[in-house]
Design a protein around this motif. Structure first.
Motif, PDB file in Angstrom:
ATOM      1  N   GLU A  17       0.812  -1.208  -0.046  1.00  0.00           N
ATOM      2  CA  GLU A  17      -0.054   0.078  -0.002  1.00  0.00           C
ATOM      3  C   GLU A  17       0.940   1.131  -0.103  1.00  0.00           C
ATOM      4  O   GLU A  17       0.412   2.357   0.496  1.00  0.00           O
ATOM      5  N   GLN A  47       1.535 -12.861   8.320  1.00  0.00           N
ATOM      6  CA  GLN A  47       0.680 -12.772   7.340  1.00  0.00           C
ATOM      7  C   GLN A  47       0.259 -14.090   6.648  1.00  0.00           C
ATOM      8  O   GLN A  47      -0.698 -14.584   6.384  1.00  0.00           O
ATOM      9  N   LEU A  50      -1.520 -16.261   8.907  1.00  0.00           N
ATOM     10  CA  LEU A  50      -3.047 -15.938   9.133  1.00  0.00           C
ATOM     11  C   LEU A  50      -3.679 -16.517   7.567  1.00  0.00           C
ATOM     12  O   LEU A  50      -4.889 -16.844   7.664  1.00  0.00           O
ATOM     13  N   ARG A  51      -2.950 -16.209   6.819  1.00  0.00           N
ATOM     14  CA  ARG A  51      -3.681 -16.537   5.142  1.00  0.00           C
ATOM     15  C   ARG A  51      -3.677 -17.972   4.859  1.00  0.00           C
ATOM     16  O   ARG A  51      -4.690 -18.412   4.107  1.00  0.00           O
ATOM     17  N   ARG A  56     -10.841 -18.724   7.436  1.00  0.00           N
ATOM     18  CA  ARG A  56     -12.218 -17.864   6.995  1.00  0.00           C
ATOM     19  C   ARG A  56     -13.385 -18.873   7.213  1.00  0.00           C
ATOM     20  O   ARG A  56     -13.160 -20.057   7.046  1.00  0.00           O
ATOM     21  N   HIS A 192      -9.672 -18.412  -3.025  1.00  0.00           N
ATOM     22  CA  HIS A 192     -10.340 -17.413  -4.114  1.00  0.00           C
ATOM     23  C   HIS A 192      -9.926 -18.252  -5.629  1.00  0.00           C
ATOM     24  O   HIS A 192      -9.070 -18.570  -5.940  1.00  0.00           O
ATOM     25  N   THR A 235      -9.661 -12.082  -4.878  1.00  0.00           N
ATOM     26  CA  THR A 235      -8.219 -12.094  -4.021  1.00  0.00           C
ATOM     27  C   THR A 235      -7.841 -10.641  -4.143  1.00  0.00           C
ATOM     28  O   THR A 235      -8.413  -9.743  -5.107  1.00  0.00           O
ATOM     29  N   ASP A 236      -6.747 -10.233  -3.309  1.00  0.00           N
ATOM     30  CA  ASP A 236      -6.406  -8.664  -3.488  1.00  0.00           C
ATOM     31  C   ASP A 236      -5.528  -8.525  -4.562  1.00  0.00           C
ATOM     32  O   ASP A 236      -5.129  -9.429  -5.340  1.00  0.00           O
TER      33      ASP A 236
ATOM     34  N   ARG B 135      -8.257  -7.441   6.320  1.00  0.00           N
ATOM     35  CA  ARG B 135      -7.074  -7.305   5.367  1.00  0.00           C
ATOM     36  C   ARG B 135      -6.384  -8.914   5.140  1.00  0.00           C
ATOM     37  O   ARG B 135      -6.250  -9.128   4.346  1.00  0.00           O
ATOM     38  N   GLU B 136      -6.410  -9.652   6.435  1.00  0.00           N
ATOM     39  CA  GLU B 136      -5.710 -10.888   6.153  1.00  0.00           C
ATOM     40  C   GLU B 136      -6.650 -11.977   5.916  1.00  0.00           C
ATOM     41  O   GLU B 136      -6.350 -12.848   5.077  1.00  0.00           O
ATOM     42  N   LEU B 137      -8.021 -11.882   6.211  1.00  0.00           N
ATOM     43  CA  LEU B 137      -8.950 -13.147   5.563  1.00  0.00           C
ATOM     44  C   LEU B 137      -9.735 -12.754   4.468  1.00  0.00           C
ATOM     45  O   LEU B 137      -9.849 -13.416   3.716  1.00  0.00           O
ATOM     46  N   GLU B 138      -9.903 -11.614   4.215  1.00  0.00           N
ATOM     47  CA  GLU B 138     -10.699 -10.951   3.168  1.00  0.00           C
ATOM     48  C   GLU B 138      -9.951 -10.357   2.103  1.00  0.00           C
ATOM     49  O   GLU B 138     -10.341 -10.074   0.938  1.00  0.00           O
ATOM     50  N   GLU B 139      -8.614 -10.015   2.416  1.00  0.00           N
ATOM     51  CA  GLU B 139      -7.578  -9.501   1.602  1.00  0.00           C
ATOM     52  C   GLU B 139      -8.279  -7.892   0.740  1.00  0.00           C
ATOM     53  O   GLU B 139      -7.885  -8.274  -0.109  1.00  0.00           O
ATOM     54  N   LEU B 140      -8.867  -7.381   1.721  1.00  0.00           N
ATOM     55  CA  LEU B 140      -9.069  -6.000   0.993  1.00  0.00           C
ATOM     56  C   LEU B 140      -8.186  -4.990   1.152  1.00  0.00           C
ATOM     57  O   LEU B 140      -7.415  -5.096   2.155  1.00  0.00           O
ATOM     58  N   SER B 141      -8.215  -4.079   0.142  1.00  0.00           N
ATOM     59  CA  SER B 141      -7.173  -3.000   0.155  1.00  0.00           C
ATOM     60  C   SER B 141      -7.580  -1.871   1.345  1.00  0.00           C
ATOM     61  O   SER B 141      -8.633  -1.941   1.929  1.00  0.00           O
ATOM     62  N   TYR B 142      -6.718  -1.237   1.566  1.00  0.00           N
ATOM     63  CA  TYR B 142      -6.744  -0.118   2.965  1.00  0.00           C
ATOM     64  C   TYR B 142      -8.036   0.804   2.363  1.00  0.00           C
ATOM     65  O   TYR B 142      -8.833   1.116   3.223  1.00  0.00           O
ATOM     66  N   GLU B 144     -10.889  -0.105   0.835  1.00  0.00           N
ATOM     67  CA  GLU B 144     -11.918  -0.868   1.006  1.00  0.00           C
ATOM     68  C   GLU B 144     -12.254  -0.890   2.321  1.00  0.00           C
ATOM     69  O   GLU B 144     -13.520  -0.483   2.697  1.00  0.00           O
TER      70      GLU B 144
END
Lengths: 251, 180
Positions: A17, A47, A50-51, A56, A192, A235-236, B135-142, B144
């Motif tokens: 970011e 990270q 957790l991932r 989930r 994902h 996914t991101d 952030r870690e489980l849904e992997e969304l951006s800052y 969002e």
């Protein structure tokens, strides 16, 4: 970059970011400072932990049906009862949505780039069923998936084994994008689903990857020679970019 | 748009994120039954108002609705005790008894122990727990996360940093406690 600033930026750096200049400064600082490098390593490890730990909590069976029943009751009491089962409505609705998106896409020619992410997302969403992504040839072996497309398409889509990167190949299917055929190569990264759509003709897509976000789905589009590619997933951005780079890199 | 068209549109645009909604509700409420109620109530709210949906990101909009529903539900049931149940002296900023933080290897070696990790996340105060989960489980951006939690991006960044600090301390505490 000093340590105080590096510690403040390390999370944003791990999350991809920060801008390119800050990322370069961070990388240089981490390379030269053991304490900040250790902190960065801890964050990356956390990270990853957790991932990969399957934390989930997907919706339990039956929740979707309960929601649809609730929605049904939102109708005013005076309204006549519906005779179309919800799943039929869904099929009709989904195909109308796709048809609408395709129609819009053609109307918008030649400004293909603006509307095709919407089309790609519609096709991606339509392929997601509660039982898993729609797949016509299910195999994790690219030597089974790739030949399956022969005779169904007038081009050979790239099918790559990315298991070394933690990405599972699930299979493939053929999609219709308007009057053209597209291959969908389906992968999964953890939970994902990633659809890679490949079709003939490049429109205005450039060779360089272009990123977009539509309705919460991330998309990367690019072209190679006379083929267009679109990778789409929930996914991101950073993960999808990594996927795209792995998929594009020569093996 | 008639009812069945609206339902079809809702399924395509909103319900496709049902797993994400349930996951968020589970982590905010920390209770399977309440999470299910929150998602059902939230979906009804979303269905009633999704004509007025703002912005292009349906997932962020939907998750914001679910989050608000969870918080209302927690408040109603007076189970909202995120600030009390977390003992900052025990798990917070104070140094761990015996000192030291887990090495990256330790963390990875415990990664398979999902139940243990679950407990560590559940012990975080809600405002940190939700950004970590998004952030870690849904992997969304800052961006969002900022829209869902309704806080500036700078606050997303600082909460995530603090949440990860707490998580790291908690993981090291739990690891020590589990040793004979």
């Amino acid at each position: 970059m000093n340590c105080a600033l590096a510690l403040r930026m390390v999370d944003a750096y791990v999350d991809d970011e920060v801008d390119a200049a800050t990322a370069a400064e961070m990388a240089a600082h981490i390379a030269s400072c053991a304490a900040c490098a250790a902190m960065h390593q801890e964050r990356v490890a956390m990270q990853a932990a957790l991932r990969t730990a399957s934390l989930r909590e997907a919706a339990p069976k039956g929740l979707r049906a309960s929601i649809l029943r609730d929605i049904e009751n939102v109708q005013s009491p005076a309204a006549p009862p519906r005779t179309v089962p919800w799943w039929q409505a869904w099929v009709v609705g989904a195909s109308m949505a796709v048809a609408g998106a395709v129609g819009g896409w053609w109307l918008a020619q030649p400004r293909v780039i603006e509307s095709s992410p919407e089309l790609v997302v519609s096709a991606h969403v339509a392929s997601l069923t509660p039982a898993g992504p729609r797949i016509d040839v299910a195999s994790s072996d690219r030597h089974e998936v790739r030949p399956w497309f022969q005779g169904r398409l007038d081009f050979a889509p790239r099918v790559r084994d990315l298991s070394a990167q933690g990405i599972d190949l699930l299979g493939g299917r053929v999609e219709r994008f308007g009057d053209r055929q597209a291959a969908a190569v389906v992968y999964r990264l953890r939970k994902h689903v990633i659809n890679v759509f490949v079709w003939r003709g490049t429109g205005e897509l450039a060779a360089g990857a272009k990123e977009a976000t539509v309705r919460g789905f991330n998309i990367v589009t690019w072209s190679e020679q006379d083929l267009s590619f679109a990778a789409v997933s929930d996914t991101d951005n950073a993960e999808l970019r990594r996927f795209t780079e792995a998929y594009r890199s020569p093996q | 748009m008639n009812h069945s068209q609206r339902t079809a549109r809702f399924e395509e645009v909103i319900l496709v994120h049902l797993d994400a909604a349930h996951n968020l509700a589970r982590w905010i409420t920390r209770d399977a039954g309440m999470a299910k109620d929150a998602v059902q109530d939230g979906c009804l709210r979303a269905f009633k108002s999704f004509d007025r949906m703002q912005g292009p990101n349906a997932r962020a909009w939907f998750l914001a609705v679910i989050r608000n529903t969870c918080i209302d539900l927690l408040r109603d049931k007076q189970a909202h005790a995120s600030d009390q149940e977390y003992d900052d002296d025990l798990h917070g900023s104070a140094p761990m008894p015996g000192g030291g933080t887990p090495t990256p290897e330790d963390i990875v070696s415990r990664a398979s122990d999902a139940r243990w990790l679950r407990g560590c996340i559940d012990a975080l105060p809600r405002e940190y727990r939700e950004v970590v989960v998004l952030r870690e489980l849904e992997e969304l951006s800052y961006k969002e996360i900022s829209a869902i939690v309704d806080i500036p991006i700078g606050t997303v960044m600082s909460r995530l940093s603090r949440g990860r600090d707490l998580l790291q301390q908690r993981m090291s505490f739990a690891r020590k406690a589990s040793r004979p």
